[in-house]
Scaffold this motif. Sequence first.
Motif, PDB file in Angstrom:
ATOM      1  N   LYS A   1       0.837  -1.205   0.000  1.00 45.81           N
ATOM      2  CA  LYS A   1       0.000   0.000   0.000  1.00 45.81           C
ATOM      3  C   LYS A   1       0.868   1.249   0.000  1.00 45.81           C
ATOM      4  O   LYS A   1       0.652   2.170  -0.795  1.00 45.81           O
ATOM      5  CB  LYS A   1      -0.898  -0.018   1.230  1.00 45.81           C
ATOM      6  CG  LYS A   1      -1.702   1.242   1.377  1.00 45.81           C
ATOM      7  CD  LYS A   1      -2.647   1.166   2.559  1.00 45.81           C
ATOM      8  CE  LYS A   1      -3.417   2.452   2.686  1.00 45.81           C
ATOM      9  NZ  LYS A   1      -4.379   2.417   3.774  1.00 45.81           N
TER      10      LYS A   1
ATOM     11  N   TRP B   1      -5.356  -3.395  -6.827  1.00 49.01           N
ATOM     12  CA  TRP B   1      -5.049  -4.462  -5.878  1.00 49.01           C
ATOM     13  C   TRP B   1      -5.976  -5.643  -6.081  1.00 49.01           C
ATOM     14  O   TRP B   1      -5.559  -6.788  -6.065  1.00 49.01           O
ATOM     15  CB  TRP B   1      -5.166  -3.936  -4.456  1.00 49.01           C
ATOM     16  CG  TRP B   1      -4.979  -5.026  -3.463  1.00 49.01           C
ATOM     17  CD1 TRP B   1      -5.916  -5.893  -2.984  1.00 49.01           C
ATOM     18  CD2 TRP B   1      -3.762  -5.400  -2.852  1.00 49.01           C
ATOM     19  NE1 TRP B   1      -5.368  -6.786  -2.120  1.00 49.01           N
ATOM     20  CE2 TRP B   1      -4.034  -6.500  -2.007  1.00 49.01           C
ATOM     21  CE3 TRP B   1      -2.458  -4.922  -2.919  1.00 49.01           C
ATOM     22  CZ2 TRP B   1      -3.063  -7.108  -1.241  1.00 49.01           C
ATOM     23  CZ3 TRP B   1      -1.483  -5.535  -2.144  1.00 49.01           C
ATOM     24  CH2 TRP B   1      -1.797  -6.613  -1.330  1.00 49.01           C
ATOM     25  N   GLU B   2      -7.226  -5.345  -6.235  1.00 52.53           N
ATOM     26  CA  GLU B   2      -8.172  -6.444  -6.402  1.00 52.53           C
ATOM     27  C   GLU B   2      -7.840  -7.265  -7.623  1.00 52.53           C
ATOM     28  O   GLU B   2      -7.995  -8.474  -7.642  1.00 52.53           O
ATOM     29  CB  GLU B   2      -9.585  -5.885  -6.551  1.00 52.53           C
ATOM     30  CG  GLU B   2     -10.227  -5.569  -5.242  1.00 52.53           C
ATOM     31  CD  GLU B   2     -11.621  -5.047  -5.435  1.00 52.53           C
ATOM     32  OE1 GLU B   2     -12.037  -4.899  -6.588  1.00 52.53           O
ATOM     33  OE2 GLU B   2     -12.263  -4.780  -4.433  1.00 52.53           O
TER      34      GLU B   2
ATOM     35  N   ASP C   1     -12.589 -10.533   0.801  1.00 49.81           N
ATOM     36  CA  ASP C   1     -11.620 -10.071  -0.192  1.00 49.81           C
ATOM     37  C   ASP C   1     -11.462  -8.568  -0.142  1.00 49.81           C
ATOM     38  O   ASP C   1     -10.362  -8.040  -0.271  1.00 49.81           O
ATOM     39  CB  ASP C   1     -12.079 -10.495  -1.599  1.00 49.81           C
ATOM     40  CG  ASP C   1     -12.002 -11.989  -1.780  1.00 49.81           C
ATOM     41  OD1 ASP C   1     -12.655 -12.521  -2.693  1.00 49.81           O
ATOM     42  OD2 ASP C   1     -11.272 -12.626  -1.004  1.00 49.81           O
ATOM     43  N   VAL C   2     -12.562  -7.891   0.017  1.00 48.01           N
ATOM     44  CA  VAL C   2     -12.466  -6.429   0.102  1.00 48.01           C
ATOM     45  C   VAL C   2     -11.631  -6.039   1.309  1.00 48.01           C
ATOM     46  O   VAL C   2     -10.786  -5.148   1.261  1.00 48.01           O
ATOM     47  CB  VAL C   2     -13.870  -5.808   0.185  1.00 48.01           C
ATOM     48  CG1 VAL C   2     -13.797  -4.350   0.567  1.00 48.01           C
ATOM     49  CG2 VAL C   2     -14.592  -5.966  -1.133  1.00 48.01           C
TER      50      VAL C   2
ATOM     51  N   ASN D   1      -7.922  -6.141   0.978  1.00 45.76           N
ATOM     52  CA  ASN D   1      -7.290  -5.115   0.158  1.00 45.76           C
ATOM     53  C   ASN D   1      -6.671  -4.076   1.071  1.00 45.76           C
ATOM     54  O   ASN D   1      -7.363  -3.433   1.847  1.00 45.76           O
ATOM     55  CB  ASN D   1      -8.358  -4.484  -0.729  1.00 45.76           C
ATOM     56  CG  ASN D   1      -7.762  -3.549  -1.747  1.00 45.76           C
ATOM     57  OD1 ASN D   1      -6.705  -2.980  -1.527  1.00 45.76           O
ATOM     58  ND2 ASN D   1      -8.452  -3.397  -2.857  1.00 45.76           N
ATOM     59  N   PRO D   2      -5.360  -3.908   0.991  1.00 49.33           N
ATOM     60  CA  PRO D   2      -4.742  -2.968   1.931  1.00 49.33           C
ATOM     61  C   PRO D   2      -5.179  -1.533   1.710  1.00 49.33           C
ATOM     62  O   PRO D   2      -5.031  -0.693   2.595  1.00 49.33           O
ATOM     63  CB  PRO D   2      -3.246  -3.126   1.655  1.00 49.33           C
ATOM     64  CG  PRO D   2      -3.167  -3.680   0.295  1.00 49.33           C
ATOM     65  CD  PRO D   2      -4.386  -4.510   0.098  1.00 49.33           C
ATOM     66  N   PHE D   3      -5.694  -1.256   0.547  1.00 49.02           N
ATOM     67  CA  PHE D   3      -6.116   0.104   0.288  1.00 49.02           C
ATOM     68  C   PHE D   3      -7.507   0.396   0.837  1.00 49.02           C
ATOM     69  O   PHE D   3      -8.000   1.505   0.721  1.00 49.02           O
ATOM     70  CB  PHE D   3      -6.099   0.375  -1.218  1.00 49.02           C
ATOM     71  CG  PHE D   3      -4.733   0.241  -1.802  1.00 49.02           C
ATOM     72  CD1 PHE D   3      -4.385  -0.877  -2.520  1.00 49.02           C
ATOM     73  CD2 PHE D   3      -3.792   1.235  -1.617  1.00 49.02           C
ATOM     74  CE1 PHE D   3      -3.110  -1.011  -3.043  1.00 49.02           C
ATOM     75  CE2 PHE D   3      -2.518   1.115  -2.148  1.00 49.02           C
ATOM     76  CZ  PHE D   3      -2.190  -0.010  -2.865  1.00 49.02           C
TER      77      PHE D   3
ATOM     78  N   ASN E   1      -9.790   0.817   3.921  1.00 46.13           N
ATOM     79  CA  ASN E   1      -9.761   0.968   5.368  1.00 46.13           C
ATOM     80  C   ASN E   1     -11.066   0.471   5.946  1.00 46.13           C
ATOM     81  O   ASN E   1     -12.137   0.882   5.509  1.00 46.13           O
ATOM     82  CB  ASN E   1      -9.572   2.438   5.736  1.00 46.13           C
ATOM     83  CG  ASN E   1      -8.331   3.016   5.101  1.00 46.13           C
ATOM     84  OD1 ASN E   1      -7.276   2.412   5.179  1.00 46.13           O
ATOM     85  ND2 ASN E   1      -8.469   4.156   4.447  1.00 46.13           N
TER      86      ASN E   1
ATOM     87  N   GLN F   1     -16.122   0.235  -1.967  1.00 37.56           N
ATOM     88  CA  GLN F   1     -16.184   0.732  -3.330  1.00 37.56           C
ATOM     89  C   GLN F   1     -15.545  -0.226  -4.307  1.00 37.56           C
ATOM     90  O   GLN F   1     -15.125   0.168  -5.380  1.00 37.56           O
ATOM     91  CB  GLN F   1     -15.466   2.078  -3.423  1.00 37.56           C
ATOM     92  CG  GLN F   1     -16.336   3.197  -2.909  1.00 37.56           C
ATOM     93  CD  GLN F   1     -15.513   4.360  -2.419  1.00 37.56           C
ATOM     94  OE1 GLN F   1     -14.403   4.175  -1.915  1.00 37.56           O
ATOM     95  NE2 GLN F   1     -16.028   5.537  -2.558  1.00 37.56           N
ATOM     96  N   SER F   2     -15.467  -1.446  -3.922  1.00 31.10           N
ATOM     97  CA  SER F   2     -14.787  -2.393  -4.795  1.00 31.10           C
ATOM     98  C   SER F   2     -15.679  -2.805  -5.951  1.00 31.10           C
ATOM     99  O   SER F   2     -16.851  -3.113  -5.782  1.00 31.10           O
ATOM    100  CB  SER F   2     -14.422  -3.622  -3.969  1.00 31.10           C
ATOM    101  OG  SER F   2     -14.561  -4.765  -4.727  1.00 31.10           O
ATOM    102  N   ARG F   3     -15.080  -2.801  -7.117  1.00 29.69           N
ATOM    103  CA  ARG F   3     -15.880  -3.178  -8.279  1.00 29.69           C
ATOM    104  C   ARG F   3     -16.213  -4.660  -8.260  1.00 29.69           C
ATOM    105  O   ARG F   3     -17.275  -5.061  -8.729  1.00 29.69           O
ATOM    106  CB  ARG F   3     -15.112  -2.860  -9.561  1.00 29.69           C
ATOM    107  CG  ARG F   3     -15.001  -1.386  -9.800  1.00 29.69           C
ATOM    108  CD  ARG F   3     -14.352  -1.122 -11.141  1.00 29.69           C
ATOM    109  NE  ARG F   3     -13.355  -0.092 -11.041  1.00 29.69           N
ATOM    110  CZ  ARG F   3     -12.553   0.257 -12.037  1.00 29.69           C
ATOM    111  NH1 ARG F   3     -12.634  -0.373 -13.186  1.00 29.69           N
ATOM    112  NH2 ARG F   3     -11.674   1.205 -11.883  1.00 29.69           N
ATOM    113  N   THR F   4     -15.277  -5.432  -7.733  1.00 27.51           N
ATOM    114  CA  THR F   4     -15.572  -6.853  -7.684  1.00 27.51           C
ATOM    115  C   THR F   4     -16.760  -7.112  -6.793  1.00 27.51           C
ATOM    116  O   THR F   4     -17.643  -7.900  -7.116  1.00 27.51           O
ATOM    117  CB  THR F   4     -14.371  -7.614  -7.114  1.00 27.51           C
ATOM    118  OG1 THR F   4     -13.213  -6.816  -7.248  1.00 27.51           O
ATOM    119  CG2 THR F   4     -14.182  -8.921  -7.806  1.00 27.51           C
ATOM    120  N   PHE F   5     -16.765  -6.424  -5.663  1.00 20.00           N
ATOM    121  CA  PHE F   5     -17.875  -6.595  -4.747  1.00 20.00           C
ATOM    122  C   PHE F   5     -19.167  -6.161  -5.417  1.00 20.00           C
ATOM    123  O   PHE F   5     -20.193  -6.835  -5.307  1.00 20.00           O
ATOM    124  CB  PHE F   5     -17.617  -5.770  -3.487  1.00 20.00           C
ATOM    125  CG  PHE F   5     -18.539  -6.068  -2.363  1.00 20.00           C
ATOM    126  CD1 PHE F   5     -19.626  -5.259  -2.100  1.00 20.00           C
ATOM    127  CD2 PHE F   5     -18.324  -7.170  -1.560  1.00 20.00           C
ATOM    128  CE1 PHE F   5     -20.477  -5.538  -1.056  1.00 20.00           C
ATOM    129  CE2 PHE F   5     -19.174  -7.454  -0.505  1.00 20.00           C
ATOM    130  CZ  PHE F   5     -20.259  -6.630  -0.253  1.00 20.00           C
TER     131      PHE F   5
END
Lengths: 712, 139
Positions: free
Chosen positions: A326, A343-344, B109-110, B113-115, B117, B123-127
Amino acid sequence: MESLTLSDVEQKYYSDLFVYCDTDNTKKVASNGRVLDLFRAAQLPSEVVLQITELCGATRLGHFGRSQFYIALKLIAIAQSGLPLRVESLNSVKDLPLPRFVVGKNEAEARHAALYQDSDNQGLYPASATSVIPRPPGRGLQNKKGPPTSTSLPVHEVIQPHGPPVDTQPEATSPVVSPHQSPPTSPLSWRKHKRQHSGGNVDRQQSVPAAGAVWTQFREPQSGPVPGEGMWSSHSPPLPSQESWVSFTADTPPSSTIPAIHPSSVQESTTIRTVASAAMTNEIQRQSSAYDDPWKITEEQRQYYINQFKSIQPDLTGFIPGSAAKEFFTKSKLPILELSHIWELSDFDKDGALTLDEFCAAFHLVVARKNGYDLPEKLPESLMPKLIDLDDSAEVPEPTAEVGYSASPVEVTPNKSPSMPSLNQAWPEMNQSNEDTAIVHPVPIRMTPSKIHMQEMELKRTGSDHNHPTSPLLAKPPELNEETKLTASMKFVAANAVGDGYSSSDSFTSDQEPITRQRSQSGTSPEALKVVAPPPPPPRPHASHSRSSSLDMNRTFAAASAPGQQQQNNAIAFPPAVPPRPLIHFNQFQAFAASEKPTSLPEAKGASGPFAPPPKPVRRRLKSEDELRPEDEQHGPQKSNIIAAVLATQPSIPRSIGKDKKAIQASIRRNKETNTVLARLNSELQQQLKDLLEERISLEVQLEQLRPFSHL
Amino acid sequence: MAVCIAVIAKENYPLYIRSVPTQNELKFHYTVHTSLDVVEEKISAVGKSIGDQRELYLGLLYPTEDYKVYGYVTNSKVKFVIVVDSSNTSLRDNEIRSMFRKLHNSFTDVMCNPFHNPGDQIQSRTFDGIVSGMMVQTA
């Protein structure tokens, strides 16, 4: 709109740009995507761009028609040359250089502009100098081919400046190029430049000769993959199938443009390189070579990424934890949301850490994003972690060496938790600490395509062989009497059965020798996968084993209890297996022996199950060797029954793995190892048999001697 | 097929809420909010037993005439709420469970993600993709 008169050069250039932007081929370009990128690349302040858009009428129409687009381009050129934006200036400005679109901004750009603004001919180069986007097709054509084609092939920057000297060459290549009449794929050329930069390594002010050299270097790798047009045409959506660029450039290098260009292009390449380098401040930006193909990572890029990886994590087989990654990627100044998406995409196994491969993919995506390319929704194939073959072969031998064939008692690694994230991160430690540690119970590991992961899993798996039931079996002492001999062999099998229960279905994979183990380790990942996958996760299932919840164990227990082996009932959690004796001789199987010991010990230490903390079994083994020895005889017959039962339950050692060749090979290897083990066992047992026979003979002789006396 | 899916943080503020847009989204927000009470009640009821034993899937929280609300709570007190149409009778309990499982996995998974918090909006697109896959497809 006002009538617009364009010079021929401009006409061609603009039309190429238009076609480039007109992805939908509707003859009008919506104000998005390419157009915006193009305008952004023009390095103009946003309000100027807005003004231009407005002036050309696109805001009125809602989209860019061809004329609006041309007007916009001309206005961009005007703005770039510092003239005020006026509609009147559209037609009044003479000798306006072509609008320049750059990837990165820097003074070199201005230099380029100056360089290329002297003449009409060279007016086309400003764009090229800035490395990016559309190369004046006409120019290219002139350079490359005698007869300029209307659709113009994108002229590679390098080639452009050398119109006159290169004329002959273009002729030569023209036949090759001609098929590629598709609109210029500016992104490709852009990328190429970027690539060059990556190869050239950031040095903005490189000397000309160096630049030339780099340029050549750049071209060569590029030409390598390019020859196949099809490859280029398989670009991802952001890169329209504009093979012309690619093929064009690809063709040129081999066809001697390089040598011809070299001297003259040196200067240009220098500028190009400097210009093209994105305005990124950190190293990431410097290495913003665009991804070829469109996402493929070049060698230089990969090297750079690897070096970056090393700076964070010196062990190339290790992981970069999420927090470090990060920080690192935050330096690239991309918005957090995009970094999160990157990252994803790149954390393929979702373990919260990046392997080298994942890191390269992430870096590549960052670079791409920095250069304005949109992030894909899914990870492109060329960035998938399995591509890390280069490193694998180098890395794997080390871990194999490290993974050690712990002859000493193994201890359950604390890492062996079923949780995947910790598991993954524990791998490096496990590998390094494997020499004496880590009973490697098979642990559920998320299957990843990454070879590294596979290798590690393999290593871990084979490491677990230490614990494997079969290993101690080899250590059967020769003194086993016949029964025990037999039982020993059966125990061996039974142990395997147990091993199946708790280590893996590949029961006979235990290799006592590092060599064989190494063989299996160097084996294929599927083997490890296979090995890992079927066995149940560690501690808990093991516990269940001890509670004889498994069918095998139940059967074993049933068999055991039948002969009335109450003592051993608990212990029989492990197949009656190896009498401790063998363990004495074969230290390396201590671990397994340790696990075996509980069974052999009637004291039913097996209450804790075979999976009692390994040190305990070890201790037990060591001290109870002697006691066990006499017990062997008793255990023998009992064990034989049990063993028979267990043997029956022995699942086919080579569990049907036949999914792929690798698995088959792995199972073949395993079977071979098993064979060696069994052969050794056989020889030992034969030895025992011989001894026992001798003993028997001597006893008989004694008896004979005594008998006469008895009669007396 | 859900009409609304929501992820609520431990502190009972929404991390992610998405409804089938055609309907009145505010109504769903309100529904999810009221369902939190039921969730709390269920959690506390099982509170005596060891946390481990506590079932993550809470089942049908409460039905109304229009729809049914299902709940699921993780070990870190993050709650997932799915609202399904009552008319959609074909949805079995298993399917709801599997939906929750998928949600939980992608939520994990979200989180990895270290980014991201913890406590931020998701806001993950995968989610998003996973959630869209579970929503009623009409919208």
